[in-house]
Motif scaffolding. Structure first.
Motif, PDB file in Angstrom:
ATOM      1  N   THR A 190       0.874  -1.180   0.000  1.00 24.32           N
ATOM      2  CA  THR A 190       0.000   0.000   0.000  1.00 24.32           C
ATOM      3  C   THR A 190       0.905   1.222   0.000  1.00 24.32           C
ATOM      4  O   THR A 190       1.751   1.354   0.884  1.00 24.32           O
ATOM      5  CB  THR A 190      -0.907   0.028   1.246  1.00 24.32           C
ATOM      6  OG1 THR A 190      -1.651  -1.182   1.280  1.00 24.32           O
ATOM      7  CG2 THR A 190      -1.864   1.228   1.194  1.00 24.32           C
ATOM      8  N   THR A 192       1.086   5.341  -0.036  1.00 24.87           N
ATOM      9  CA  THR A 192       0.309   6.551   0.221  1.00 24.87           C
ATOM     10  C   THR A 192       1.175   7.778  -0.047  1.00 24.87           C
ATOM     11  O   THR A 192       2.233   7.940   0.572  1.00 24.87           O
ATOM     12  CB  THR A 192      -0.183   6.581   1.687  1.00 24.87           C
ATOM     13  OG1 THR A 192      -0.812   5.334   1.961  1.00 24.87           O
ATOM     14  CG2 THR A 192      -1.163   7.718   1.917  1.00 24.87           C
ATOM     15  N   ASN A 194       1.550  11.579   0.334  1.00 27.14           N
ATOM     16  CA  ASN A 194       1.059  12.747   1.073  1.00 27.14           C
ATOM     17  C   ASN A 194       1.642  13.987   0.410  1.00 27.14           C
ATOM     18  O   ASN A 194       2.799  14.332   0.608  1.00 27.14           O
ATOM     19  CB  ASN A 194       1.493  12.685   2.532  1.00 27.14           C
ATOM     20  CG  ASN A 194       0.852  11.508   3.238  1.00 27.14           C
ATOM     21  OD1 ASN A 194      -0.365  11.444   3.348  1.00 27.14           O
ATOM     22  ND2 ASN A 194       1.672  10.564   3.667  1.00 27.14           N
ATOM     23  N   ALA A 213       1.361   9.918  -7.951  1.00 28.33           N
ATOM     24  CA  ALA A 213       0.993   8.507  -7.801  1.00 28.33           C
ATOM     25  C   ALA A 213       0.935   7.795  -9.150  1.00 28.33           C
ATOM     26  O   ALA A 213       1.394   6.658  -9.283  1.00 28.33           O
ATOM     27  CB  ALA A 213      -0.353   8.385  -7.083  1.00 28.33           C
ATOM     28  N   ALA A 243      -8.057   8.530  -4.905  1.00 26.42           N
ATOM     29  CA  ALA A 243      -7.646   9.910  -4.632  1.00 26.42           C
ATOM     30  C   ALA A 243      -8.777  10.857  -5.001  1.00 26.42           C
ATOM     31  O   ALA A 243      -9.472  10.646  -5.994  1.00 26.42           O
ATOM     32  CB  ALA A 243      -6.405  10.275  -5.445  1.00 26.42           C
ATOM     33  N   GLU A 253      -3.953  13.883  -0.862  1.00 26.34           N
ATOM     34  CA  GLU A 253      -3.403  12.537  -0.728  1.00 26.34           C
ATOM     35  C   GLU A 253      -3.851  11.653  -1.875  1.00 26.34           C
ATOM     36  O   GLU A 253      -4.958  11.797  -2.391  1.00 26.34           O
ATOM     37  CB  GLU A 253      -3.889  11.954   0.608  1.00 26.34           C
ATOM     38  CG  GLU A 253      -3.344  10.583   0.924  1.00 26.34           C
ATOM     39  CD  GLU A 253      -3.968  10.005   2.190  1.00 26.34           C
ATOM     40  OE1 GLU A 253      -3.701  10.544   3.282  1.00 26.34           O
ATOM     41  OE2 GLU A 253      -4.734   9.026   2.067  1.00 26.34           O
ATOM     42  N   GLN A 255      -3.611   7.322  -2.875  1.00 24.64           N
ATOM     43  CA  GLN A 255      -3.169   6.023  -2.374  1.00 24.64           C
ATOM     44  C   GLN A 255      -3.418   4.958  -3.433  1.00 24.64           C
ATOM     45  O   GLN A 255      -4.434   4.986  -4.124  1.00 24.64           O
ATOM     46  CB  GLN A 255      -3.937   5.671  -1.103  1.00 24.64           C
ATOM     47  CG  GLN A 255      -3.408   4.434  -0.409  1.00 24.64           C
ATOM     48  CD  GLN A 255      -4.164   4.148   0.872  1.00 24.64           C
ATOM     49  OE1 GLN A 255      -5.332   3.788   0.828  1.00 24.64           O
ATOM     50  NE2 GLN A 255      -3.503   4.327   2.003  1.00 24.64           N
ATOM     51  N   TYR A 257      -2.711   0.529  -4.226  1.00 24.38           N
ATOM     52  CA  TYR A 257      -2.190  -0.726  -3.665  1.00 24.38           C
ATOM     53  C   TYR A 257      -2.267  -1.857  -4.665  1.00 24.38           C
ATOM     54  O   TYR A 257      -2.851  -1.718  -5.743  1.00 24.38           O
ATOM     55  CB  TYR A 257      -2.890  -1.080  -2.350  1.00 24.38           C
ATOM     56  CG  TYR A 257      -4.401  -1.149  -2.373  1.00 24.38           C
ATOM     57  CD1 TYR A 257      -5.055  -2.281  -2.848  1.00 24.38           C
ATOM     58  CD2 TYR A 257      -5.161  -0.096  -1.873  1.00 24.38           C
ATOM     59  CE1 TYR A 257      -6.435  -2.356  -2.821  1.00 24.38           C
ATOM     60  CE2 TYR A 257      -6.552  -0.171  -1.845  1.00 24.38           C
ATOM     61  CZ  TYR A 257      -7.184  -1.310  -2.325  1.00 24.38           C
ATOM     62  OH  TYR A 257      -8.552  -1.391  -2.291  1.00 24.38           O
ATOM     63  N   VAL A 290       6.019  10.136   1.191  1.00 23.46           N
ATOM     64  CA  VAL A 290       5.380   8.891   0.772  1.00 23.46           C
ATOM     65  C   VAL A 290       5.561   7.835   1.844  1.00 23.46           C
ATOM     66  O   VAL A 290       6.586   7.799   2.526  1.00 23.46           O
ATOM     67  CB  VAL A 290       5.928   8.409  -0.589  1.00 23.46           C
ATOM     68  CG1 VAL A 290       7.374   7.966  -0.492  1.00 23.46           C
ATOM     69  CG2 VAL A 290       5.061   7.311  -1.178  1.00 23.46           C
ATOM     70  N   ASP A 291       4.533   7.003   1.985  1.00 20.07           N
ATOM     71  CA  ASP A 291       4.608   5.890   2.924  1.00 20.07           C
ATOM     72  C   ASP A 291       4.407   4.587   2.160  1.00 20.07           C
ATOM     73  O   ASP A 291       3.453   4.452   1.385  1.00 20.07           O
ATOM     74  CB  ASP A 291       3.521   6.046   4.000  1.00 20.07           C
ATOM     75  CG  ASP A 291       3.544   4.886   4.973  1.00 20.07           C
ATOM     76  OD1 ASP A 291       4.500   4.818   5.773  1.00 20.07           O
ATOM     77  OD2 ASP A 291       2.633   4.033   4.917  1.00 20.07           O
TER      78      ASP A 291
END
Ligand code: NI
Length: 389
Positions: A190, A192, A194, A213, A243, A253, A255, A257, A290-291
């Motif tokens: 996943t 994400t 930001n 993204a 998004a 944000e 995201q 996955y 980013v995560d």
């Protein structure tokens, strides 16, 4: 030896169990109805022991041979769970629960192993102990791991373990297996982003996490096409992007996955490393945070050499040499029998389901004509590995 005659005698009965299970599908660990049916049948066969609630809703039964001097204990596993799919078949035994369906044939796997248990409990024509394992939550819930973590292998003294899965598109009664990696390890990621949102008409005031993204999604495609050796195998698939919620707002944000599939640890590590480099590099280029979250899934399903040879020889005894492929190419799907194969030596085999819809398809149906072959395979595993003498 072809299909076992005694098992062929109760083909109709096993098909009835299969169809009853098909009508009452349960998801993941919520397989109480099927587990209850399994448990009740096993008790009616007069097996030596039935233990419920192993790995939450799993069922294990012990069948001792006429002799037990060999000290051998062999485990055979079937899965009991269904999928969150609306069934499109019109069979008389169609799923009674809208939105749940046995679209992977676990109803057939469970019925075939029950059929073998009935035969083995009746004949006991072996020297050792057979353990039949019915697990929940194969479809993403790691029910196999839950049973292993519950101490199943030690508790029942299981020394070797075998598994089977039906395979649509492969002729009925054909088997396929390989030594080593047979099915992929699965990981879920996943990501994400930001970023900095803005008025849609003033994009220069933000950094648009949607643009960032989507560039990441594109760049991730180069891991398999440009980083992994073309002769190795890997899959990186993005399955969702989320998004924004307005026509005139650039969101803060984004995201997305998806799933990673690999057949060995080295390739897996390489995919992970490149995923971090690519994603972090793009985030930094656009000034976003980013995560990256990775959820490790099922390990690679690795068949052990000696048990693979043994399983193939048993399959050949039933359907003939020409109908057993022993160098099957690996499949990039995952399978949580892998946890049992990490705990004990064993082998997983594919069995043809004939010309049916594919696995996880809304029109899939397990082929009841395969029952005598599958049940005979299980009975023969026990009688050959632990001959009564
Ligand atoms: Ni399945």
């Amino acid at each position: 030896m072809p299909v076992n005659n005694r098992i062929a005698d109760f083909h109709d009965e096993i098909a009835e169990w299969r169809q009853t299970i098909h009508q009452h599908p349960g998801l993941l660990y919520d397989v109480e109805e099927t587990a209850a049916l399994v448990s009740e049948k096993l008790k009616s066969f007069g097996v030596d022991e039935v233990v419920e609630n192993i790995g939450r809703t799993g069922v294990v039964a012990v069948i001792k041979g006429r002799k037990s001097d060999s000290g051998k204990v062999i485990g055979m596993r079937a899965d009991m769970d269904a999928l969150p799919i609306v069934e499109k078949n019109d069979s008389p035994y169609k799923s009674k629960y809208e939105g749940k369906m046995h679209a992977c044939g676990h109803d057939g796997h469970t019925a075939m192993l029950l059929g073998a248990a009935k035969y083995l409990a009746e004949t006991r024509n072996f020297d050792g102990t057979a353990v039949v394992i019915f697990q929940p939550a194969e479809e993403g819930g790691a029910g196999g791991k839950a049973m292993v973590d519950d101490g199943m292998m030690d508790r029942f003294g299981i020394q070797e373990v075998y598994g089977l899965h039906n395979m649509p598109g492969v002729p009925l009664g054909d088997f396929a297996i390989r030594s080593g990696a047979l099915m992929a390890g699965t990981d879920e990621f996943t990501i994400t982003v930001n970023g900095l949102g803005a008025h849609a008409a003033m994009p220069h005031n933000g950094n648009d996490p949607i643009i960032i993204a989507t560039q990441m999604v594109q760049a991730l495609q180069t891991i398999v096409s440009r980083n992994i050796d073309p002769l190795s195998s890997a899959v990186v698939t993005v399955t969702a992007i989320h998004a924004g919620k307005a026509y005139n707002v650039i969101p803060q944000e984004a995201q997305f996955y998806g799933t990673i599939r690999t057949l060995d640890r080295e390739v897996r590590a390489q995919v992970m490393e490149r995923m971090h480099e690519v994603v972090n590099g793009i985030a930094s280029a656009y000034g976003a945070e980013v995560d990256i979250a990775i959820k490790e899934g099922y390990p690679v399903t690795v068949n052990h050499d000696a048990q693979t040879d043994f399983a193939a020889s048993v399959a050949k005894d039933i359907v003939g040499e020409g109908r057993v492929v022993t160098d099957k190419l690996p499949v990039m799907g995952g399978e949580d029998f892998s946890y049992m194969l990490e705990a004990r030596p064993g082998a997983f085999i594919f069995m043809g389901n004939g010309d049916t819809a594919g696995l996880h398809h809304e029109e899939y149906d397990f082929n009841d004509e395969a029952i005598p072959v599958g049940s005979s395979y299980w009975a023969k595993i026990i009688e050959t590995a632990m001959p009564a003498g």
